[in-house]
Structures are given as C-alpha cells and as structure tokens.
Design a protein around this motif. Structure first.
Motif, short mmCIF file in Angstrom:
data_model
loop_
_atom_site.label_atom_id
_atom_site.label_comp_id
_atom_site.label_asym_id
_atom_site.label_seq_id
_atom_site.Cartn_x
_atom_site.Cartn_y
_atom_site.Cartn_z
N THR A 1 10.99 -5.80 -5.34
CA THR A 1 11.42 -6.69 -6.43
C THR A 1 11.06 -6.08 -7.78
O THR A 1 11.44 -6.60 -8.82
CB THR A 1 10.72 -8.05 -6.30
N ASP A 2 10.35 -4.98 -7.74
CA ASP A 2 9.83 -4.35 -8.94
C ASP A 2 10.64 -3.07 -9.21
O ASP A 2 10.88 -2.28 -8.30
CB ASP A 2 8.36 -4.02 -8.63
N GLU A 3 11.06 -2.88 -10.46
CA GLU A 3 11.92 -1.72 -10.78
C GLU A 3 11.27 -0.39 -10.43
O GLU A 3 11.94 0.54 -10.01
CB GLU A 3 12.25 -1.73 -12.28
N ASN A 4 9.97 -0.30 -10.64
CA ASN A 4 9.30 0.97 -10.37
C ASN A 4 9.35 1.32 -8.88
O ASN A 4 9.54 2.47 -8.51
CB ASN A 4 7.82 0.91 -10.78
N ARG A 5 9.18 0.28 -8.05
CA ARG A 5 9.21 0.54 -6.61
C ARG A 5 10.64 0.84 -6.15
O ARG A 5 10.85 1.68 -5.27
CB ARG A 5 8.60 -0.64 -5.85
N GLN A 6 11.60 0.19 -6.77
CA GLN A 6 13.01 0.52 -6.44
C GLN A 6 13.31 1.98 -6.81
O GLN A 6 13.93 2.71 -6.05
CB GLN A 6 13.97 -0.39 -7.21
N ALA A 7 12.83 2.38 -7.99
CA ALA A 7 13.08 3.76 -8.45
C ALA A 7 12.37 4.76 -7.52
O ALA A 7 12.91 5.83 -7.22
CB ALA A 7 12.60 3.93 -9.89
N GLY A 8 11.18 4.40 -7.05
CA GLY A 8 10.44 5.27 -6.14
C GLY A 8 11.18 5.43 -4.81
O GLY A 8 11.26 6.53 -4.26
N TYR A 9 11.75 4.33 -4.32
CA TYR A 9 12.53 4.35 -3.07
C TYR A 9 13.72 5.31 -3.22
O TYR A 9 13.96 6.17 -2.38
CB TYR A 9 12.99 2.92 -2.80
N LEU A 10 14.44 5.13 -4.35
CA LEU A 10 15.63 5.95 -4.56
C LEU A 10 15.27 7.43 -4.72
O LEU A 10 15.97 8.31 -4.20
CB LEU A 10 16.38 5.44 -5.80
N SER A 11 14.18 7.68 -5.39
CA SER A 11 13.76 9.06 -5.59
C SER A 11 13.44 9.72 -4.24
O SER A 11 13.84 10.87 -3.98
CB SER A 11 12.57 9.07 -6.57
N THR A 12 12.77 8.99 -3.35
CA THR A 12 12.47 9.53 -2.01
C THR A 12 13.78 9.82 -1.27
O THR A 12 13.96 10.88 -0.67
CB THR A 12 11.63 8.52 -1.19
N LEU A 13 14.69 8.84 -1.34
CA LEU A 13 15.96 8.98 -0.62
C LEU A 13 16.73 10.22 -1.12
O LEU A 13 17.23 11.02 -0.33
CB LEU A 13 16.77 7.70 -0.83
N MET A 14 16.77 10.39 -2.44
CA MET A 14 17.53 11.51 -3.01
C MET A 14 16.91 12.86 -2.61
O MET A 14 17.61 13.85 -2.45
CB MET A 14 17.56 11.42 -4.55
N LYS A 15 15.58 12.86 -2.44
CA LYS A 15 14.92 14.12 -2.10
C LYS A 15 15.09 14.48 -0.63
O LYS A 15 15.03 15.64 -0.27
CB LYS A 15 13.41 14.01 -2.40
N ILE A 16 15.24 13.47 0.22
CA ILE A 16 15.13 13.76 1.66
C ILE A 16 16.46 13.68 2.43
O ILE A 16 16.57 14.25 3.52
CB ILE A 16 14.04 12.87 2.30
N VAL A 17 17.45 12.98 1.89
CA VAL A 17 18.74 12.91 2.61
C VAL A 17 19.54 14.17 2.28
O VAL A 17 19.78 14.47 1.11
CB VAL A 17 19.54 11.65 2.22
N LYS A 18 19.95 14.89 3.32
CA LYS A 18 20.66 16.14 3.06
C LYS A 18 22.07 15.88 2.50
O LYS A 18 22.61 14.77 2.67
CB LYS A 18 20.72 17.00 4.32
N LYS A 19 22.64 16.87 1.86
CA LYS A 19 24.03 16.77 1.39
C LYS A 19 24.91 16.51 2.60
O LYS A 19 24.73 17.16 3.65
CB LYS A 19 24.45 18.08 0.72
N GLY A 20 25.82 15.59 2.50
CA GLY A 20 26.68 15.26 3.65
C GLY A 20 26.00 14.32 4.64
O GLY A 20 26.60 13.95 5.65
N GLY A 21 24.75 13.96 4.35
CA GLY A 21 24.01 13.06 5.26
C GLY A 21 24.41 11.60 5.05
O GLY A 21 25.13 11.26 4.11
#
Ligand SMILES: C[S@@+](CC[C@H](N)C(=O)[O-])C[C@H]1O[C@@H](n2cnc3c(N)ncnc32)[C@H](O)[C@@H]1O
Length: 217
Positions: free
Chosen positions: A131-151
């Motif tokens: 519910t907190d913007e910082n935690r949402q941004a942290g989630y997205l940052s993890t996702l962007m770093k770990i999901v491969k291109k085409g994943g």
C-alpha cells in the motif's frame, strides 16, 4: 532488511504468526489446485528447465503442482521462514531438490540472486499488500532486474470488486489496466481473467489474474 513502512507493521512478524497455525488448508487463500495459475503458466509454453520465481509462495500447492508437471528450476521466495518451512516439510527430499528456498522481502531483497534471470515471475497476492509507494517501487525494481527479456509475469490480486483487506492488512485493489500501467511499456498484456475464488470459510473473493510478456529486446 527493511521490515517496516509508514504503517509501522512488521510484515515478517505478521506473516510468521499467520503461518504458525497448524492447518494450512484453512488459510483464506488456500487452493487445493491452483488452476488459474496453472492454466496461465501452461500458456507460456516454458520448457521444464525454465526458471520460475514464485513470489510470496507461502505454503502454496502451486509448488507441488509444478514439480508434478516436471519443472526443475523453481525459486520459492517468501518473507516468512515459517511459511517456507511448512511448504518444505510437505515435499519429499527428492522433490525439494528442484526448489531454491529464499527467505526475503521482495520489495528490498537481500538474499535473492539477481543473476538468476527468471523466465517466469509468478505472484498470487503479494502486490496487493503493498500500500506504500516505496514498497511498490521496490517490488517493481526487483522484477525489472530479475525477469529476463522475453520472460513472463503472472500477477493475481484482489480485483476492484474484491475485498479491501486480507489477513487483517489493507490491500490495493486492481484491474488489468492498473497492473499494466504499473509494469510499464516493457510488458505486453497477453491475457487477463476475472476469477471468483471461494475461500475455505465460503467467502467470495474476486481476483484478477494477468499474464504479461516482457519485450525480447
Ligand atoms: C495471501 S498469502 C498467498 C500465498 C501464496 N502465494 C498462495 O497463493 O497461496 C501472501 C504471501 O505473501 C508473502 N509476502 C507478503 N509480503 C511479502 C513481501 N514483501 N515479500 C515476500 N513475501 C511476502 C506472505 O508471507 C504470504 O505467504
């Protein structure tokens, strides 16, 4: 590890307490067979060697089902060590070898190996607790770093018609457009569906399930 946000809730403690109960089948999100997730995963056409990261696994039966289907590279991540222990204790030693266990906060991971580059990110009901913007941004940052291109990315959360709380915590309700906007232009929405989940106490819990593919270049 950051355990708190502005709400001053200690999430690790909260979830450890939730999973300290003996009966995993009475939890308000328990599924005997996680059919909507399995159907969307099948749609991805992954090889059995594909790396699958299940975010906020808890004690989900998805892991048992994936092993049964022959997937060999599964990462089960959860903020609660107790939840993952419950899941682990259900699996045979042989089947546990297909799983990497990671106790971590997905919004600010300290142990997750970012070099993994996963083929699939699966999240059933973590995003809606942020519910907190910082935690949402942290989630997205993890996702962007770990999901491969085409994943692929599967996110399932309470829909706009859904409950406003889960496990005593506030949630953010979504529709497919909001999730799409959250992920950004790098991700193409392949499929979404509304799913009416009936929890073990008979309560109706409308979910939205979404499947995205990340651009391949
Ligand atoms: C409602 S349960 C759903 C569990 C599982 N995905 C399922 O469908 O059965 C939410 C899960 O997310 C985990 N969780 C909540 N916040 C998290 C975070 N920031 N990082 C990692 N796991 C989290 C909780 O410990 C819990 O296991």
């Amino acid at each position: 590890m950051k355990d708190y946000d502005k709400s001053h809730i200690n999430y690790k403690e909260h979830w450890n307490k939730v999973y300290s109960s003996d009966d995993m089948t009475s939890l308000g999100w328990y599924e005997d067979i996680p059919k909507p997730s399995l159907d969307l995963i099948a749609k991805c056409g992954l090889t059995k060697e594909a790396k699958i990261l299940d975010v906020g696994s808890g004690a989900t039966t998805l892991i048992d089902n994936l092993i049964q289907q022959g997937y060999k590279n599964i990462i089960a991540l959860d903020i609660s060590a107790i939840a993952l222990d419950k899941l682990k204790s259900r699996l045979s030693k042989e089947n546990s070898e297909f799983i990497q266990w990671v106790v971590d906060d997905i919004t600010n991971p300290q142990k997750l190996d970012f070099s993994l580059k996963v083929d699939l990110w699966h999240d059933r009901t973590v995003l809606h607790f942020l519910t907190d913007e910082n935690r949402q941004a942290g989630y997205l940052s993890t996702l962007m770093k770990i999901v491969k291109k085409g994943g692929y990315v599967i996110i399932a959360v309470f829909s706009l018609e859904g409950a406003k709380k889960c496990s005593g915590l506030d949630v953010v309700n979504y529709d497919h457009k909001m999730i799409s906007e959250f992920l950004g232009n790098d991700f193409e929405l392949i499929k979404y569906l509304d799913h009416l989940y009936i929890n073990p106490s008979g309560g109706k819990r409308p979910y939205v399930y979404t499947l995205f593919r990340r651009e391949s270049i």
